[in-house]
Design a protein around this motif. Sequence first.
Motif, PDB file in Angstrom:
ATOM      1  N   ALA A   1       0.834  -1.203   0.000  1.00 15.05           N
ATOM      2  CA  ALA A   1       0.000   0.000   0.000  1.00 15.05           C
ATOM      3  C   ALA A   1       0.870   1.256   0.000  1.00 15.05           C
ATOM      4  CB  ALA A   1      -0.930  -0.003   1.213  1.00 15.05           C
ATOM      5  N   GLU A   2       1.958   1.237   0.750  1.00 16.65           N
ATOM      6  CA  GLU A   2       2.875   2.373   0.762  1.00 16.65           C
ATOM      7  C   GLU A   2       3.533   2.559  -0.604  1.00 16.65           C
ATOM      8  OE1 GLU A   2       5.571   1.564   3.951  1.00 16.65           O
ATOM      9  OE2 GLU A   2       4.118   2.133   5.490  1.00 16.65           O
ATOM     10  N   GLU A   3       3.944   1.465  -1.222  1.00 18.08           N
ATOM     11  CA  GLU A   3       4.567   1.537  -2.540  1.00 18.08           C
ATOM     12  C   GLU A   3       3.583   2.077  -3.576  1.00 18.08           C
ATOM     13  OE1 GLU A   3       6.376  -1.404  -5.942  1.00 18.08           O
ATOM     14  OE2 GLU A   3       6.459  -2.065  -3.865  1.00 18.08           O
ATOM     15  N   ALA A   4       2.341   1.639  -3.500  1.00 15.61           N
ATOM     16  CA  ALA A   4       1.331   2.116  -4.442  1.00 15.61           C
ATOM     17  C   ALA A   4       1.067   3.601  -4.247  1.00 15.61           C
ATOM     18  CB  ALA A   4       0.038   1.322  -4.267  1.00 15.61           C
ATOM     19  N   TYR A   5       1.039   4.042  -3.005  1.00 13.98           N
ATOM     20  CA  TYR A   5       0.807   5.466  -2.754  1.00 13.98           C
ATOM     21  C   TYR A   5       1.968   6.314  -3.277  1.00 13.98           C
ATOM     22  CZ  TYR A   5      -0.502   9.829  -0.631  1.00 13.98           C
ATOM     23  OH  TYR A   5      -0.845  11.143  -0.452  1.00 13.98           O
ATOM     24  N   LYS A   6       3.182   5.811  -3.110  1.00 14.63           N
ATOM     25  CA  LYS A   6       4.345   6.527  -3.636  1.00 14.63           C
ATOM     26  C   LYS A   6       4.281   6.600  -5.160  1.00 14.63           C
ATOM     27  CE  LYS A   6       7.447   5.375   0.148  1.00 14.63           C
ATOM     28  NZ  LYS A   6       8.608   4.568   0.558  1.00 14.63           N
ATOM     29  N   ALA A   7       3.853   5.527  -5.793  1.00 21.81           N
ATOM     30  CA  ALA A   7       3.718   5.530  -7.248  1.00 21.81           C
ATOM     31  C   ALA A   7       2.620   6.488  -7.687  1.00 21.81           C
ATOM     32  CB  ALA A   7       3.424   4.123  -7.755  1.00 21.81           C
ATOM     33  N   TYR A   8       1.563   6.570  -6.899  1.00 20.59           N
ATOM     34  CA  TYR A   8       0.429   7.437  -7.227  1.00 20.59           C
ATOM     35  C   TYR A   8       0.759   8.906  -6.985  1.00 20.59           C
ATOM     36  CZ  TYR A   8      -4.029   9.788  -6.318  1.00 20.59           C
ATOM     37  OH  TYR A   8      -5.069  10.679  -6.294  1.00 20.59           O
ATOM     38  N   ALA A   9       1.265   9.219  -5.823  1.00 26.46           N
ATOM     39  CA  ALA A   9       1.466  10.611  -5.444  1.00 26.46           C
ATOM     40  C   ALA A   9       2.821  11.163  -5.871  1.00 26.46           C
ATOM     41  CB  ALA A   9       1.304  10.760  -3.935  1.00 26.46           C
ATOM     42  N   GLY A  10       3.852  10.398  -5.705  1.00 26.30           N
ATOM     43  CA  GLY A  10       5.183  10.915  -5.960  1.00 26.30           C
ATOM     44  C   GLY A  10       5.619  10.822  -7.396  1.00 26.30           C
ATOM     45  N   LYS A  11       5.615   9.634  -7.933  1.00 24.85           N
ATOM     46  CA  LYS A  11       6.165   9.404  -9.267  1.00 24.85           C
ATOM     47  C   LYS A  11       5.140   9.588 -10.377  1.00 24.85           C
ATOM     48  CE  LYS A  11       9.457   6.073  -7.469  1.00 24.85           C
ATOM     49  NZ  LYS A  11       9.857   4.669  -7.456  1.00 24.85           N
TER      50      LYS A  11
ATOM     51  N   ASN B   1       3.102   7.451 -11.420  1.00 20.63           N
ATOM     52  CA  ASN B   1       3.078   6.213 -12.200  1.00 20.63           C
ATOM     53  C   ASN B   1       1.743   5.533 -11.910  1.00 20.63           C
ATOM     54  OD1 ASN B   1       3.542   3.857 -13.537  1.00 20.63           O
ATOM     55  ND2 ASN B   1       5.450   3.357 -12.482  1.00 20.63           N
ATOM     56  N   TYR B   2       0.707   5.986 -12.604  1.00 18.75           N
ATOM     57  CA  TYR B   2      -0.646   5.521 -12.323  1.00 18.75           C
ATOM     58  C   TYR B   2      -0.847   4.054 -12.665  1.00 18.75           C
ATOM     59  CZ  TYR B   2      -1.614  10.491 -11.859  1.00 18.75           C
ATOM     60  OH  TYR B   2      -1.585  11.794 -11.465  1.00 18.75           O
ATOM     61  N   LYS B   3      -0.159   3.573 -13.681  1.00 23.08           N
ATOM     62  CA  LYS B   3      -0.305   2.171 -14.067  1.00 23.08           C
ATOM     63  C   LYS B   3       0.166   1.253 -12.942  1.00 23.08           C
ATOM     64  CE  LYS B   3       0.996  -1.172 -17.570  1.00 23.08           C
ATOM     65  NZ  LYS B   3       1.804  -1.446 -18.751  1.00 23.08           N
ATOM     66  N   ARG B   4       1.328   1.549 -12.366  1.00 24.55           N
ATOM     67  CA  ARG B   4       1.871   0.743 -11.268  1.00 24.55           C
ATOM     68  C   ARG B   4       0.951   0.817 -10.046  1.00 24.55           C
ATOM     69  NH1 ARG B   4       4.416  -3.563  -9.542  1.00 24.55           N
ATOM     70  NH2 ARG B   4       5.668  -3.201  -7.712  1.00 24.55           N
ATOM     71  N   ALA B   5       0.480   2.020  -9.727  1.00 19.97           N
ATOM     72  CA  ALA B   5      -0.415   2.188  -8.586  1.00 19.97           C
ATOM     73  C   ALA B   5      -1.703   1.395  -8.785  1.00 19.97           C
ATOM     74  CB  ALA B   5      -0.719   3.662  -8.370  1.00 19.97           C
ATOM     75  N   LEU B   6      -2.242   1.433  -9.983  1.00 24.02           N
ATOM     76  CA  LEU B   6      -3.476   0.708 -10.270  1.00 24.02           C
ATOM     77  C   LEU B   6      -3.275  -0.795 -10.144  1.00 24.02           C
ATOM     78  CD1 LEU B   6      -6.397   1.029 -11.132  1.00 24.02           C
ATOM     79  CD2 LEU B   6      -5.645   0.906 -13.495  1.00 24.02           C
TER      80      LEU B   6
ATOM     81  N   LEU C   1      -4.668  -5.441  -6.865  1.00 23.86           N
ATOM     82  CA  LEU C   1      -4.236  -6.662  -6.190  1.00 23.86           C
ATOM     83  C   LEU C   1      -4.679  -6.643  -4.720  1.00 23.86           C
ATOM     84  CD1 LEU C   1      -1.419  -8.846  -6.675  1.00 23.86           C
ATOM     85  CD2 LEU C   1      -1.175  -7.636  -4.531  1.00 23.86           C
ATOM     86  N   LEU C   2      -4.477  -5.510  -4.063  1.00 20.33           N
ATOM     87  CA  LEU C   2      -4.848  -5.402  -2.652  1.00 20.33           C
ATOM     88  C   LEU C   2      -6.362  -5.438  -2.454  1.00 20.33           C
ATOM     89  CD1 LEU C   2      -2.345  -2.660  -1.441  1.00 20.33           C
ATOM     90  CD2 LEU C   2      -2.300  -5.086  -0.888  1.00 20.33           C
ATOM     91  N   ALA C   3      -7.115  -4.934  -3.404  1.00 19.75           N
ATOM     92  CA  ALA C   3      -8.569  -4.906  -3.266  1.00 19.75           C
ATOM     93  C   ALA C   3      -9.220  -6.244  -3.588  1.00 19.75           C
ATOM     94  CB  ALA C   3      -9.141  -3.821  -4.170  1.00 19.75           C
ATOM     95  N   LYS C   4      -8.546  -7.046  -4.408  1.00 19.07           N
ATOM     96  CA  LYS C   4      -9.166  -8.262  -4.938  1.00 19.07           C
ATOM     97  C   LYS C   4      -9.069  -9.467  -4.004  1.00 19.07           C
ATOM     98  CE  LYS C   4      -7.157 -10.032  -8.551  1.00 19.07           C
ATOM     99  NZ  LYS C   4      -6.727 -10.390  -9.917  1.00 19.07           N
ATOM    100  N   TYR C   5      -7.942  -9.669  -3.372  1.00 15.39           N
ATOM    101  CA  TYR C   5      -7.719 -10.911  -2.631  1.00 15.39           C
ATOM    102  C   TYR C   5      -8.327 -10.884  -1.235  1.00 15.39           C
ATOM    103  CZ  TYR C   5      -4.726 -12.379  -6.385  1.00 15.39           C
ATOM    104  OH  TYR C   5      -4.274 -12.746  -7.621  1.00 15.39           O
TER     105      TYR C   5
ATOM    106  N   SER D   1     -10.876   2.510  -2.203  1.00 16.27           N
ATOM    107  CA  SER D   1     -11.106   3.953  -2.275  1.00 16.27           C
ATOM    108  C   SER D   1     -10.026   4.646  -3.102  1.00 16.27           C
ATOM    109  CB  SER D   1     -11.202   4.568  -0.878  1.00 16.27           C
ATOM    110  OG  SER D   1      -9.954   4.514  -0.223  1.00 16.27           O
ATOM    111  N   MET D   2      -8.795   4.164  -3.005  1.00 13.67           N
ATOM    112  CA  MET D   2      -7.721   4.754  -3.800  1.00 13.67           C
ATOM    113  C   MET D   2      -7.898   4.424  -5.282  1.00 13.67           C
ATOM    114  SD  MET D   2      -5.923   6.670  -1.941  1.00 13.67           S
ATOM    115  CE  MET D   2      -4.495   6.992  -2.964  1.00 13.67           C
ATOM    116  N   MET D   3      -8.445   3.277  -5.592  1.00 13.69           N
ATOM    117  CA  MET D   3      -8.719   2.942  -6.986  1.00 13.69           C
ATOM    118  C   MET D   3      -9.770   3.894  -7.557  1.00 13.69           C
ATOM    119  SD  MET D   3      -8.594  -1.223  -7.141  1.00 13.69           S
ATOM    120  CE  MET D   3      -9.521  -1.261  -8.645  1.00 13.69           C
ATOM    121  N   ALA D   4     -10.756   4.249  -6.755  1.00 12.61           N
ATOM    122  CA  ALA D   4     -11.762   5.204  -7.208  1.00 12.61           C
ATOM    123  C   ALA D   4     -11.128   6.571  -7.464  1.00 12.61           C
ATOM    124  CB  ALA D   4     -12.874   5.320  -6.177  1.00 12.61           C
ATOM    125  N   ARG D   5     -10.261   7.007  -6.554  1.00 12.83           N
ATOM    126  CA  ARG D   5      -9.554   8.272  -6.750  1.00 12.83           C
ATOM    127  C   ARG D   5      -8.698   8.233  -8.007  1.00 12.83           C
ATOM    128  NH1 ARG D   5      -6.464   9.957  -1.331  1.00 12.83           N
ATOM    129  NH2 ARG D   5      -7.789  11.704  -0.778  1.00 12.83           N
TER     130      ARG D   5
END
Length: 68
Positions: free
Chosen positions: A16-26, A28-33, A38-42, A55-59
């Motif tokens: 989740a931290e890595e995805a947020y860094k990809a979303y906010a910092g870099k 890199n929306y594809k990586r964040a998505l 993955l986190l939402a599905k399992y 919720s982050m996927m919706a954002r």
Amino acid sequence: MIKRAKRINEISVQLAEEAYKAYAGKRNYKRALEIYSLLAKYECIPKNISNYAKSMMARLGKKIEDTR
């Protein structure tokens, strides 16, 4: 079993931290998505992290639509 649950929880938080860094910092929306889906599905992912990922996927979806 408890060790496994703790390890899954730790890894979920790290992802989740890595995805947020990809979303906010870099931006890199594809990586964040990929990570958030993955986190939402399992089912083995803790409920709070799964809900956060949903919720982050919706954002992220809104952000992607705005950039088009």
